[in-house]
Design a protein around this motif. Structure first.
Motif, mmCIF file in Angstrom:
data_model
loop_
_atom_site.group_PDB
_atom_site.id
_atom_site.type_symbol
_atom_site.label_atom_id
_atom_site.label_comp_id
_atom_site.label_asym_id
_atom_site.label_seq_id
_atom_site.Cartn_x
_atom_site.Cartn_y
_atom_site.Cartn_z
ATOM 1 N N GLU A 145 0.616 -1.263 0.175
ATOM 2 C CA GLU A 145 -0.369 0.539 -0.802
ATOM 3 C C GLU A 145 0.804 1.293 -0.083
ATOM 4 N N VAL A 146 2.343 0.943 0.409
ATOM 5 C CA VAL A 146 2.646 2.392 0.971
ATOM 6 C C VAL A 146 3.241 2.771 -0.100
ATOM 7 N N ARG A 149 1.165 4.079 -2.678
ATOM 8 C CA ARG A 149 0.470 5.009 -2.699
ATOM 9 C C ARG A 149 1.788 6.275 -3.089
ATOM 10 N N ASP A 150 2.944 6.016 -2.841
ATOM 11 C CA ASP A 150 4.331 6.699 -2.989
ATOM 12 C C ASP A 150 4.482 6.881 -4.367
ATOM 13 N N THR A 153 1.510 9.102 -6.299
ATOM 14 C CA THR A 153 1.669 10.967 -5.685
ATOM 15 C C THR A 153 3.144 11.421 -6.023
ATOM 16 N N ALA A 165 -5.287 13.434 -0.840
ATOM 17 C CA ALA A 165 -5.526 12.227 -0.217
ATOM 18 C C ALA A 165 -6.928 11.323 -0.743
ATOM 19 N N VAL A 168 -5.352 10.181 -3.768
ATOM 20 C CA VAL A 168 -4.514 9.101 -4.547
ATOM 21 C C VAL A 168 -5.045 7.759 -3.465
ATOM 22 N N GLU A 169 -5.722 7.795 -2.398
ATOM 23 C CA GLU A 169 -6.437 6.278 -2.219
ATOM 24 C C GLU A 169 -7.431 5.486 -2.737
ATOM 25 N N VAL A 172 -4.860 4.034 -5.682
ATOM 26 C CA VAL A 172 -4.192 2.650 -4.962
ATOM 27 C C VAL A 172 -4.849 2.125 -4.788
ATOM 28 N N ARG A 173 -6.423 1.612 -5.125
ATOM 29 C CA ARG A 173 -7.552 0.498 -4.346
ATOM 30 C C ARG A 173 -7.646 0.407 -6.475
ATOM 31 N N LYS A 175 -5.872 1.229 -8.780
ATOM 32 C CA LYS A 175 -4.118 0.078 -9.796
ATOM 33 C C LYS A 175 -3.980 -0.317 -10.044
#
Length: 312
Positions: A145-146, A149-150, A153, A165, A168-169, A172-173, A175
């Motif tokens: 997850e990190v 997210r990086d 971003t 945020a 991005v969230e 991420v979910r 991607k």
């Protein structure tokens, strides 16, 4: 006598069309990938088409020619880049899945391509990559997850966009499933393009086959359902990995839903605008549109008869 025999052997080997086709395909594919890796103009487009030479060699001259092409491409990338990263990306995105697709497709009886397992592999292989990434990135720093997210971003920042945020969230979910869909479309499109080129030149040994006629194995829909159940039971803090696996495994059902749209809609003047509208809605409302297409894929899998031209 021994020298003459060896010379004839090497002469025959040098003129083997499988070796020549495989070597040429590997070099062209590696060149297209290198063009993209070095950020040259139209590199993204060329990377999309870099599997096409592999499929041309495999479908036209058999699996040995494909393996030669894959080996030549891998060695060329390794020598040119002098690092393992481009080779790993190339093999993970195109090389290994293309080999699996060909190996399962060429087992079709009477020369027909079997498309059932190749369609399933378009979900199974990305899901394996997601699980591998989750395993490799596991740790106290936050894991998959990190890392996602990086990456999101950084990508938004480089495009000059804000990175709130919430946005991005959401990215991420989705991607992992978006990348899986991109990979599946790229592989299927390149395989279809290669077969069309070979057929036009009289080099395609298999009868005409359309991906839209493919049907998943009867057991396959149980996999995304099982992954979805794991996601529902998971701790919300650690639910990204099972969610990504579930969405990735649903990609073949989404593709089956898209194929149903193309094959079931009657050929009329309004057919083109309707398809364009559906694709626009899918881009704008990605998750609801994907859910509708997956549901349509399930209806196509279990609720309707398989088209007569389908190959399993």
């Amino acid at each position: 006598m021994t020298t003459v025999s060896t010379g004839k052997s090497w002469t025959g080997l040098a003129h083997d069309p499988r070796i020549l086709a495989g070597a040429a395909a590997g070099l062209v594919s590696a060149l297209a990938a290198l063009w993209a890796f070095r950020g040259l103009p139209l590199g993204t487009v060329l990377f999309w088409f870099s599997p096409a030479p592999l499929f041309l060699a495999g479908l036209g001259f058999g699996l040995p020619a494909f393996l030669i092409a894959l080996a030549v491409a891998g060695v060329t990338l390794l020598v040119s880049a002098q690092t393992i990263a481009p080779v790993a990306i190339y093999l993970g995105a195109y090389g290994i899945p293309a080999a699996l697709l060909l190996a399962t497709a060429l087992r079709g009886a009477t020369g027909h391509l079997a498309l059932s397992m190749p369609l399933a592999l378009l979900g199974l292989w990305p899901a394996c990559l997601v699980l591998l990434a989750g395993l490799l990135l596991a740790g106290p720093e936050g894991g998959l997850e990190v890392a996602l997210r990086d990456a999101v971003t950084l990508g938004l920042t480089r495009m000059g966009l804000d990175a709130p945020a919430e946005l991005v969230e959401q990215i991420v979910r989705l991607k992992a499933s978006a990348l899986a869909l991109w990979l599946a479309l790229a592989l299927a499109a390149n395989a279809a393009f290669a077969q069309k080129v070979l057929r036009r030149n009289g080099l395609d040994p298999a009868p005409a086959t359309r991906w839209s006629t493919a049907r998943l194995p009867r057991w396959y829909p149980g996999l995304p359902a099982l992954a979805g159940l794991v996601w529902l039971l998971a701790d919300p803090v650690d639910d990204l990995l099972p969610l990504s696996v579930a969405l990735t495994l649903a990609v073949p059902l989404l593709l089956q839903g898209l194929a149903a749209l193309h094959t079931r809609l009657p050929r009329a003047k309004w057919r083109g605008p309707i398809l364009v509208l559906i694709y626009v809605l899918l881009l704008v409302f990605s998750l609801p549109g994907a859910i509708i297409l997956v549901a349509l894929g399930l209806v196509e899998q279990f609720g309707r008869a398989t088209p007569p031209s389908a190959n399993s």
